[in-house]
Design an enzyme around this catalytic site. Structure first.
Site, mmCIF file in Angstrom:
data_model
loop_
_atom_site.group_PDB
_atom_site.id
_atom_site.type_symbol
_atom_site.label_atom_id
_atom_site.label_comp_id
_atom_site.label_asym_id
_atom_site.label_seq_id
_atom_site.Cartn_x
_atom_site.Cartn_y
_atom_site.Cartn_z
ATOM 1 N N ASP A 114 -1.921 -0.133 4.576
ATOM 2 C CA ASP A 114 -1.922 0.082 3.185
ATOM 3 C C ASP A 114 -3.140 -0.685 2.663
ATOM 4 O O ASP A 114 -2.995 -1.951 2.655
ATOM 5 C CB ASP A 114 -0.772 -0.595 2.843
ATOM 6 C CG ASP A 114 -0.402 -0.500 1.130
ATOM 7 O OD1 ASP A 114 -1.120 0.281 0.614
ATOM 8 O OD2 ASP A 114 -0.022 -1.356 0.720
ATOM 9 N N ASP B 211 3.406 -5.300 1.211
ATOM 10 C CA ASP B 211 2.126 -4.278 1.880
ATOM 11 C C ASP B 211 2.344 -4.034 3.343
ATOM 12 O O ASP B 211 2.061 -2.957 3.521
ATOM 13 C CB ASP B 211 0.987 -5.483 1.752
ATOM 14 C CG ASP B 211 0.542 -5.769 0.064
ATOM 15 O OD1 ASP B 211 0.162 -4.953 -0.540
ATOM 16 O OD2 ASP B 211 0.593 -6.917 0.077
ATOM 17 N N GLU C 156 -3.430 5.160 3.466
ATOM 18 C CA GLU C 156 -2.885 5.793 2.052
ATOM 19 C C GLU C 156 -4.044 6.096 1.418
ATOM 20 O O GLU C 156 -5.123 5.408 1.512
ATOM 21 C CB GLU C 156 -1.975 4.330 1.406
ATOM 22 C CG GLU C 156 -1.480 4.768 0.083
ATOM 23 C CD GLU C 156 -0.765 3.970 -0.472
ATOM 24 O OE1 GLU C 156 -1.345 3.448 -1.740
ATOM 25 O OE2 GLU C 156 0.144 3.487 -0.075
#
Length: 184
Positions: A9, A143, A71
């Protein structure tokens, strides 16, 4: 045979990572955490990108994943923030591909839908579901939870692709056309 997946992420201040192992339909938690750059002054973008690159490369070297899931950056209201996040993502991607890892990309909406069941889930819902899916004793940081969610999302996508590959050639062709944006 088990497949080890590294989820990333990306973030300019905090980049989350999560490692899961997928064996059939079973998922096993391996590790999670963050690569933090907030000790550096705000103006030191090259320094932050270096920390992200080296941190992600170190995580990949330590946990030896078979593949990675990252992501996709969404376009924010503030274009400058989007550009900065894109650079952080680029540093993470460069670290992964420098180790010859195959990288899959998912939007936050895709990940949330795979983990929580709908794409507009809140961060807290993702944290709770990731902890539940992986039988964690507590909730990971936001996160790290997103990174674990990306890894789980990729594990589910891989299982779906394997199931599709096992069906008839016509179904495989139709699915391939659908993924390219065409339909019959």
């Amino acid at each position: 045979m088990a497949t080890r997946i590294l989820g990333i992420d990306p973030g300019l201040r905090t980049t989350g990572f999560g490692v899961v192992e997928c064996e059939g339909s079973r998922l096993h938690y391996i590790a999670s955490g963050t690569v933090r750059t907030d000790a550096l002054p705000n103006g030191d973008l090259p320094g932050r990108l270096k920390i992200i690159f080296e941190g992600v490369r170190e995580v990949a070297a330590r946990y030896q994943p078979d593949c990675a899931a990252v992501e996709i950056v969404f376009v924010n209201v503030n274009p400058q923030s989007t550009l900065l996040l894109g650079q952080a993502r680029g540093a993470a991607l460069a670290a992964l591909v420098s180790g010859d890892l195959a990288v899959a990309e998912y939007t936050a909406l895709q990940m949330k839908k795979a983990i929580v069941g709908h794409g507009h889930a809140r961060k807290e819902q993702v944290q709770a579901m990731v902890a539940r899916l992986l039988s964690l004793p507590g909730e990971p940081s936001r996160d790290a939870a997103d990174a674990l969610g990306l890894a789980v999302c990729h594990a589910h996508a891989g299982a779906s692709q394997a199931a599709i590959a096992a069906v008839s050639p016509l179904a495989r062709r139709a699915h391939a056309q659908y993924r390219k944006g065409r339909s019959y």
